[in-house]
Write a protein that holds these residues in place. Structure first.
Motif: not given
Length: 166
Positions: A16-29
């Motif tokens: 689980w990457v994020n710590v907040a439950s209201f998260s969106a719009a990920p990108d990765v490199a």
């Protein structure tokens, strides 16, 4: 995040990457050594900000770090894009309030260890209307290009670019 080997087998369970439950719009490199950096928009209950988390080549997660430097409740930041060179240096771009108009395009550069090389800086020069939906590509930390949609000189809606040498 769930890293996979060359043959497509998972190297570990998903994380689980994020710590907040209201998260969106990920990108990765990912760099040549297999180090990964994930960016996303997250609501920290005062404003939407841009966050990142790095992962070692074996998938071991690092700390959560806020990318944007906008004090709350100054404005919301969203729609991050990340690019990374083969050595692991990277640039994160995103849109948000703060340039005197509806939205502007901002960026921040990091080295392979995740240390910020710059403070947040603005990419767009036009400060009327809205600049948004930015995407970034890089050769190395000194040479990168950002494209975005928005208002510009003599154009109510167009696609713009900034090729930067820093």
């Amino acid at each position: 995040v769930r890293p996979f080997s060359d043959d497509g087998n998972p190297l570990r369970v998903e994380d689980w990457v994020n710590v907040a439950s209201f998260s969106a719009a990920p990108d990765v490199a990912i760099d040549a050594a297999g180090r990964i950096t994930v960016v996303w928009r997250s609501d920290n209950l005062t404003h939407d900000g841009i966050w990142m988390r790095t992962y070692a080549s074996d998938g071991t997660p690092g700390a959560h770090v806020q990318v944007d430097q906008h004090p709350s409740p100054f404005g919301d930041m969203t729609n991050p894009s990340i690019t990374m060179d083969s050595a692991g240096n990277y640039i994160v771009v995103y849109e948000g309030s703060g340039d005197g108009d509806g939205l502007g395009v901002f960026a921040r550069k990091y080295d392979a260890s995740g240390t910020a090389l710059t403070d947040e800086f603005q990419i767009n020069q036009t400060a009327t209307g809205t600049q948004h939906m930015a995407s970034v590509a890089m050769l190395d930390t000194d040479y990168f290009v950002v494209v975005w949609s928005g208002n510009g000189p003599d154009d109510a809606s167009g696609v713009f670019t900034d090729i930067s040498v820093l």
